[in-house]
Motif scaffolding. Sequence first.
Motif, PDB file in Angstrom:
ATOM      1  N   LYS A 212       0.827  -1.310   0.052  1.00  0.00           N
ATOM      2  CA  LYS A 212      -0.005  -0.049   0.135  1.00  0.00           C
ATOM      3  C   LYS A 212       1.039   1.112  -0.094  1.00  0.00           C
ATOM      4  O   LYS A 212       0.523   2.262  -0.715  1.00  0.00           O
ATOM      5  CB  LYS A 212      -0.866   0.002   1.189  1.00  0.00           C
ATOM      6  CG  LYS A 212      -1.895   1.231   1.219  1.00  0.00           C
ATOM      7  CD  LYS A 212      -3.061   0.911   2.040  1.00  0.00           C
ATOM      8  CE  LYS A 212      -4.241   1.808   2.178  1.00  0.00           C
ATOM      9  NZ  LYS A 212      -5.144   1.581   3.026  1.00  0.00           N
ATOM     10  N   GLU A 213       1.827   1.354   0.905  1.00  0.00           N
ATOM     11  CA  GLU A 213       2.776   2.351   0.995  1.00  0.00           C
ATOM     12  C   GLU A 213       3.691   2.790  -0.397  1.00  0.00           C
ATOM     13  O   GLU A 213       3.723   3.756  -1.040  1.00  0.00           O
ATOM     14  CB  GLU A 213       3.711   2.309   2.043  1.00  0.00           C
ATOM     15  CG  GLU A 213       4.728   3.309   2.077  1.00  0.00           C
ATOM     16  CD  GLU A 213       5.648   3.203   3.347  1.00  0.00           C
ATOM     17  OE1 GLU A 213       6.719   3.884   3.244  1.00  0.00           O
ATOM     18  OE2 GLU A 213       5.355   2.475   4.305  1.00  0.00           O
ATOM     19  N   THR A 216       1.558   3.607  -3.396  1.00  0.00           N
ATOM     20  CA  THR A 216       1.126   5.137  -3.383  1.00  0.00           C
ATOM     21  C   THR A 216       2.350   5.915  -3.792  1.00  0.00           C
ATOM     22  O   THR A 216       2.072   6.609  -4.728  1.00  0.00           O
ATOM     23  CB  THR A 216       0.674   5.383  -1.876  1.00  0.00           C
ATOM     24  OG1 THR A 216      -0.430   4.633  -1.426  1.00  0.00           O
ATOM     25  CG2 THR A 216       0.448   7.042  -1.707  1.00  0.00           C
ATOM     26  N   ARG A 219       2.524   5.591  -7.746  1.00  0.00           N
ATOM     27  CA  ARG A 219       1.621   6.148  -8.385  1.00  0.00           C
ATOM     28  C   ARG A 219       1.949   7.953  -8.522  1.00  0.00           C
ATOM     29  O   ARG A 219       1.373   8.562  -9.251  1.00  0.00           O
ATOM     30  CB  ARG A 219       0.255   5.935  -7.990  1.00  0.00           C
ATOM     31  CG  ARG A 219       0.021   4.351  -8.531  1.00  0.00           C
ATOM     32  CD  ARG A 219      -1.762   4.384  -8.538  1.00  0.00           C
ATOM     33  NE  ARG A 219      -1.928   3.149  -9.438  1.00  0.00           N
ATOM     34  CZ  ARG A 219      -2.342   2.035  -8.999  1.00  0.00           C
ATOM     35  NH1 ARG A 219      -2.482   1.996  -7.581  1.00  0.00           N
ATOM     36  NH2 ARG A 219      -2.579   0.998  -9.747  1.00  0.00           N
ATOM     37  N   GLY A 240      -3.641  -1.762  -3.282  1.00  0.00           N
ATOM     38  CA  GLY A 240      -3.426  -0.737  -4.530  1.00  0.00           C
ATOM     39  C   GLY A 240      -3.269  -1.542  -5.815  1.00  0.00           C
ATOM     40  O   GLY A 240      -3.172  -0.805  -6.800  1.00  0.00           O
TER      41      GLY A 240
END
Length: 339
Positions: A212-213, A216, A219, A240
């Motif tokens: 997830k980190e 992010t 992106r 994600g």
Amino acid sequence: MRIKDILKILCSSLLLLNFTGCSSDDDPDMPPPADDITTDGMVIYEANPALFGETQALNGLTAQLPRIKKLEANVLWLMPIFQQGEKNAVGSPYCVKDYRAINPAYGTLSDLKALVTKAHAEGMLVILDWVANHTAWDHAWTTEHKDWYTQDANGNIVSPPGMGWDDVADLNYDNTAMRAAMQEAMLYWLTEADIDGFRCDHAEGVPNDFWKETITKLRAAKSTLLMLAEGSQTALYDAGFDMLYAWNFAYKLQDVYAGSASVANLYDTHRSELASVTDKRLLMRYSTNHDMASEKSPVQAYQTKEGAFSAFVASISMGGCPMIYSSQELAYDKALSFF
């Protein structure tokens, strides 16, 4: 069961499935699609670079992009192109010695950039196969940062527990410095080679909070990023990822052709895999991949060339993102190990 009997069953069952299982409009159990799904209309071509030349494989792949494009593929997935380990190695490209170095048998960074440029000109995205769960035993981290790895009670680095992958060393995701280094290595390929995303090997072996980190941050560097997880746990969507595997369908499809499962069993597998998916386009569909083709070629698994073709049609008729594994379009009749 004879192949012609299988084909008759599949033809009749696919008609049923097309009315009851392949359209979110017609399927009461299927949630409506999201307004903006980046995977809509995608067809993935999984390329094993080693099949495109004993040397200069990236250039060989670049030369074949027009042919691959004719297969309607618009996403090129490159199996690991990185320098491979030699210590305790078994010849697997998933044994990565250096995340920032290209396997010299495949070519150079300039060759990769040329491939990406040509693919983009053909309207294709390029994603790299990323191995975040483990490294080769001769990766520099094993000596420079031993604490970046999982260790036993005696302080020895270990292989991924319970997997039987003795050629690789298990990374320790409790270590924040290692996490940062992994993220930096992934970002490197976005900025240096204009890569469009990643297929993440054994994604379920890595903590979701890392994904997830990391996604992010990726992106933030490239908003149009495509992230494919090798896995089927729907929590990966929350982390994600754009797309997961329709993991069990292909194996059950092979069972149908072998006569050890019914089409009803196949349909049950299909429905089960859709149960927690918000849109079926978020599943990658295939009749073979590099793991399966190492055991049996599609021609062997599905009895004949015609069987292999019909199995591919069956897999992509169920909704989702079709995937073609390099060599299956040639109806290769023997197992083709990627080791």
